[in-house]
Design a protein around this motif. Structure first.
Motif, PDB file in Angstrom:
ATOM      1  N   VAL A   9      27.805   8.345 -24.852  1.00  0.00           N
ATOM      2  CA  VAL A   9      26.992   7.514 -25.599  1.00  0.00           C
ATOM      3  C   VAL A   9      25.458   8.083 -25.544  1.00  0.00           C
ATOM      4  O   VAL A   9      24.797   7.976 -24.467  1.00  0.00           O
ATOM      5  CB  VAL A   9      27.149   6.154 -25.359  1.00  0.00           C
ATOM      6  N   THR A  10      24.986   8.942 -26.525  1.00  0.00           N
ATOM      7  CA  THR A  10      23.606   9.628 -26.489  1.00  0.00           C
ATOM      8  C   THR A  10      22.829   9.248 -27.776  1.00  0.00           C
ATOM      9  O   THR A  10      21.799   9.592 -28.011  1.00  0.00           O
ATOM     10  CB  THR A  10      23.897  11.179 -26.225  1.00  0.00           C
ATOM     11  N   GLU A  11      23.437   8.631 -28.627  1.00  0.00           N
ATOM     12  CA  GLU A  11      22.796   8.482 -29.925  1.00  0.00           C
ATOM     13  C   GLU A  11      21.656   7.585 -29.918  1.00  0.00           C
ATOM     14  O   GLU A  11      21.547   6.676 -29.001  1.00  0.00           O
ATOM     15  CB  GLU A  11      23.692   8.053 -31.151  1.00  0.00           C
ATOM     16  N   PRO A  12      20.512   7.797 -30.352  1.00  0.00           N
ATOM     17  CA  PRO A  12      19.276   6.831 -30.472  1.00  0.00           C
ATOM     18  C   PRO A  12      19.812   5.499 -30.852  1.00  0.00           C
ATOM     19  O   PRO A  12      20.264   5.407 -31.860  1.00  0.00           O
ATOM     20  CB  PRO A  12      18.450   7.452 -31.315  1.00  0.00           C
ATOM     21  N   ASN A  13      19.006   4.469 -30.161  1.00  0.00           N
ATOM     22  CA  ASN A  13      19.271   3.053 -30.554  1.00  0.00           C
ATOM     23  C   ASN A  13      20.704   2.692 -30.608  1.00  0.00           C
ATOM     24  O   ASN A  13      20.940   1.354 -31.303  1.00  0.00           O
ATOM     25  CB  ASN A  13      18.750   2.595 -31.851  1.00  0.00           C
ATOM     26  N   ALA A  14      21.698   3.347 -30.124  1.00  0.00           N
ATOM     27  CA  ALA A  14      22.951   3.055 -30.037  1.00  0.00           C
ATOM     28  C   ALA A  14      23.405   1.696 -29.353  1.00  0.00           C
ATOM     29  O   ALA A  14      24.257   0.985 -29.683  1.00  0.00           O
ATOM     30  CB  ALA A  14      23.904   4.072 -29.432  1.00  0.00           C
ATOM     31  N   LEU A  15      22.618   1.736 -28.160  1.00  0.00           N
ATOM     32  CA  LEU A  15      22.885   0.302 -27.522  1.00  0.00           C
ATOM     33  C   LEU A  15      21.328  -0.679 -27.166  1.00  0.00           C
ATOM     34  O   LEU A  15      21.283  -1.283 -26.478  1.00  0.00           O
ATOM     35  CB  LEU A  15      23.284   0.767 -26.039  1.00  0.00           C
ATOM     36  N   SER A  16      20.765  -0.626 -28.353  1.00  0.00           N
ATOM     37  CA  SER A  16      19.615  -1.302 -28.394  1.00  0.00           C
ATOM     38  C   SER A  16      19.988  -2.792 -28.785  1.00  0.00           C
ATOM     39  O   SER A  16      20.984  -3.155 -29.034  1.00  0.00           O
ATOM     40  CB  SER A  16      18.624  -0.874 -29.578  1.00  0.00           C
ATOM     41  N   LEU A  17      18.865  -3.572 -28.257  1.00  0.00           N
ATOM     42  CA  LEU A  17      19.336  -5.090 -28.370  1.00  0.00           C
ATOM     43  C   LEU A  17      19.227  -5.276 -29.990  1.00  0.00           C
ATOM     44  O   LEU A  17      20.186  -6.366 -30.162  1.00  0.00           O
ATOM     45  CB  LEU A  17      18.114  -6.043 -28.003  1.00  0.00           C
TER      46      LEU A  17
END
Length: 603
Positions: free
Chosen positions: A273-281
């Protein structure tokens, strides 16, 4: 020197002679001269002794200094100096160059130590911040300037330089990791780094590599990795829940395409998992809002299914005449389902479990229920027959009376079977209860209690009928006594019956003798003779010549009584139809009508 002293003394004596100095003064002055010479010699000797001692001390000091320098430099072998005996000054002159040489060597060694120690101190300041670590920084010790100590310091310096290089590399790795994690988690990298140390934010500035900074960087990386792991686990759980809801509610592919990037994370590891904002709130909140919407739809669907299953369960219980008893007294009301106090899936499981039990019990009750329905139908017919028998005009209703008479015959036959039905039901119920260990109930009332109540009511009715028969018999005896005492009085009912029989006989004789009339005669007959009486209609025309009055009011046909006894209200059974359609032409007469003679003969 002696010649000089003698010549001076001779010259002094000449002077004394010329002066005439007395002998006494001369001896005294010579003694003083001798004493002064002795003192001068003594001073010179003392001065020479002191100089000799100073030379010896200087030589000793030089030798000691030379030995100390050699010891500090780690050179255990002293330089060999060739000194001739009795020449302290030469000895000192020979040893002094050696001392200067060793001092120069010591100063050079000291410079090397100073440079290394300065580097060590500088690196230690960069690497360490605590006083405990700073206290371990080495200082210059002039008593130990050996090459081995110098080599140790060089090794220590090399270790510090290596640690600095490793820390710089580690800082860059931490910064890269933090930058990647902040991008995935949707955090501001600069704010995060500035909170650790301001020098880390500017790429061109000298970065802090102290142990405190390294610890903060390591903690920041660990916290971010933990946050990433937690968020990834949460996203995976949400994605799994979302897929389950999609499959449950058949969501279209167009709706699913918006969350395909989320679905890819279900089986992904943290490094994938390296995509930007993939795990953002914001992403997690968006997924949660979608799941909340799907769960709301699911809850609505489950509520509909739940209410439908509950209605089916109630219908099954109603058809099986059972009371609906929910597991653990759970509230299945709509308010409870909407409030979310109880999990709808749990309620659905409980209803399915209860439905399976109810179906099993309904299947086991089927045989007894069929017999109960027959018994209740027979009870309904018994009630109707009682009402029918209490009606004194049951033979004077006109058209359709024969149908009521037929029903009365069937009802009597069915009523005779009721005791056997009751006994059969009692045996069946007792066998069922012994097998299951539970009392058999019908719409919440125990079947055996229903049968006992029916027997009690039947016994009470039988007693009431016996009482009525006795009262009727007593009334007949009273009437007979009155007739014997005062004379008999013709009964209007019996006289009316005799007139009806006479009229019927005359009609039979006239119908057998009369031929087929012509049209003119038919018209005259229609105008003069009354119309033929309908079956079981009141005999008005035939008795009009005898002035026998009959009631003119029309009677209504008795119907099945709508009000049943308290026992019949227990079961929800279908009753016998209230009326039966009549055939317009063909009229069939029952045995009761034939026996009563209440019908016109066919010509």
């Amino acid at each position: 020197m002696e010649t000089t002293c003698v010549s001076l003394i001779k010259e002094l004596q000449k002077i004394w002679d010329e002066v005439g100095e007395p002998e006494k003064n001369r001896d005294k002055m010579l003694l003083e001269l001798e004493q002064e010479c002795l003192d001068a010699y003594r001073r010179k000797v003392d001065q020479a002794n002191r100089f000799r001692a100073q030379l010896r001390q200087a030589i000793a000091n030089s030798q000691a200094e030379l030995a100390s320098i050699c010891a500090s430099l780690g050179d255990r072998s002293l330089p060999i100096i060739q000194i001739e005996p009795g020449s302290l000054i030469k000895e000192l002159a020979d040893i002094f160059p050696q001392v200067e040489m060793m001092q120069k060597k010591k100063n050079e060694r000291k410079v090397q130590f100073t440079e290394i120690l300065d580097q060590i101190q500088s690196l230690s300041k960069e690497l360490f911040t605590s006083t405990k670590d700073k206290s371990c920084i080495p200082i210059l010790d002039e008593s130990d300037l050996s090459l081995s100590r110098l080599e140790e310091l060089k090794i220590e310096l090399h270790a510090l330089e290596k640690e600095k290089s490793d820390r710089l590399k580690q800082v860059l790795d931490h910064l890269t990791t933090i930058h990647s994690l902040c991008g995935v988690l949707g955090m501001d990298f600069k704010i995060k780094i500035n909170g650790i140390h301001p020098t880390l934010e500017n790429p061109g500035s000298k970065k802090s590599i102290t142990d405190d900074t390294m610890e903060k960087l390591s903690n920041a990386v660990c916290r971010l990795n933990e946050d990433k792991s937690k968020r990834l686990k949460k996203v995976q759980d949400l994605a799994t829940t979302m897929v389950g809801l999609w499959n449950l509610m058949d969501i279209s592919n167009e709706e699913q395409k918006r969350f395909q990037n989320v679905i890819r994370y279900i089986g992904a590891s943290e490094n994938e998992v390296t995509e930007p904002n993939a795990l953002s709130l914001e992403s997690i909140k968006f997924i949660e809002s979608e799941i909340f919407k799907l769960q709301k739809m699911k809850a609505s669907m489950i509520m509909e299914v739940l209410l439908k299953r509950k209605a089916d369960l109630e219908q099954i219980c109603k058809e099986a005449h059972m009371t609906v008893v929910m597991h653990e007294a759970i509230d299945f009301s709509v308010e409870t389902l909407e409030s979310g106090a109880v999990d709808p899936l749990y309620l659905l499981e409980q209803i399915d479990l209860q439905m399976s039990k109810v179906k099993e019990e309904a299947s086991a009750r089927k045989d007894i229920l069929e017999k109960i329905d027959k018994w209740l139908a027979a009870c309904e017919e018994e009630t109707w027959l009682e009402e029918y028998n209490r009606d004194h005009n049951r033979y004077n209703y006109g058209r359709g009376t024969h149908l009521l008479l037929k029903r009365a015959e069937k009802a009597r036959a069915l009523v005779h079977k009721i005791p056997a039905m009751v006994e059969t039901l009692r045996e069946k119920a007792k066998s069922w209860e012994q097998k299951r260990g539970v009392a058999f109930s019908y719409d919440g009332v125990f079947l055996l209690s229903m049968l006992d109540d029916y027997n009690i009511q039947k016994h009470e009715k039988e007693q009431e009928r016996q009482k009525q028969r006795e009262q009727k018999k007593l009334q007949g005896q009273l009437i007979a006594e009155q007739e014997a005492r005062f004379g008999s009085k013709p009964s209007p009912i019996k006289s009316g019956k005799k007139l009806i029989k006479a009229a019927r006989k005359s009609n039979l004789r006239s119908s057998s003798n009369v031929k087929a009339p012509t049209n003119q005669q038919e018209t005259q007959t229609q105008t003069t003779t009354p119309p033929p009486r309908k079956p079981l209609s009141p005999v008005l025309s035939s008795l009009s010549t005898n002035n026998i009055k009959t009631p003119t009011n029309t009677m209504t046909l008795p119907t099945t009584p709508s009000s049943t006894s308290s026992l019949m209200k227990i079961g929800m059974t279908s009753t016998t139809p209230n009326s039966t359609p009549f055939a317009p032409h063909a009229v069939e007469y029952s045995f009761e009508e034939i026996r009563a003679g209440r019908f016109p003969l066919k010509t």
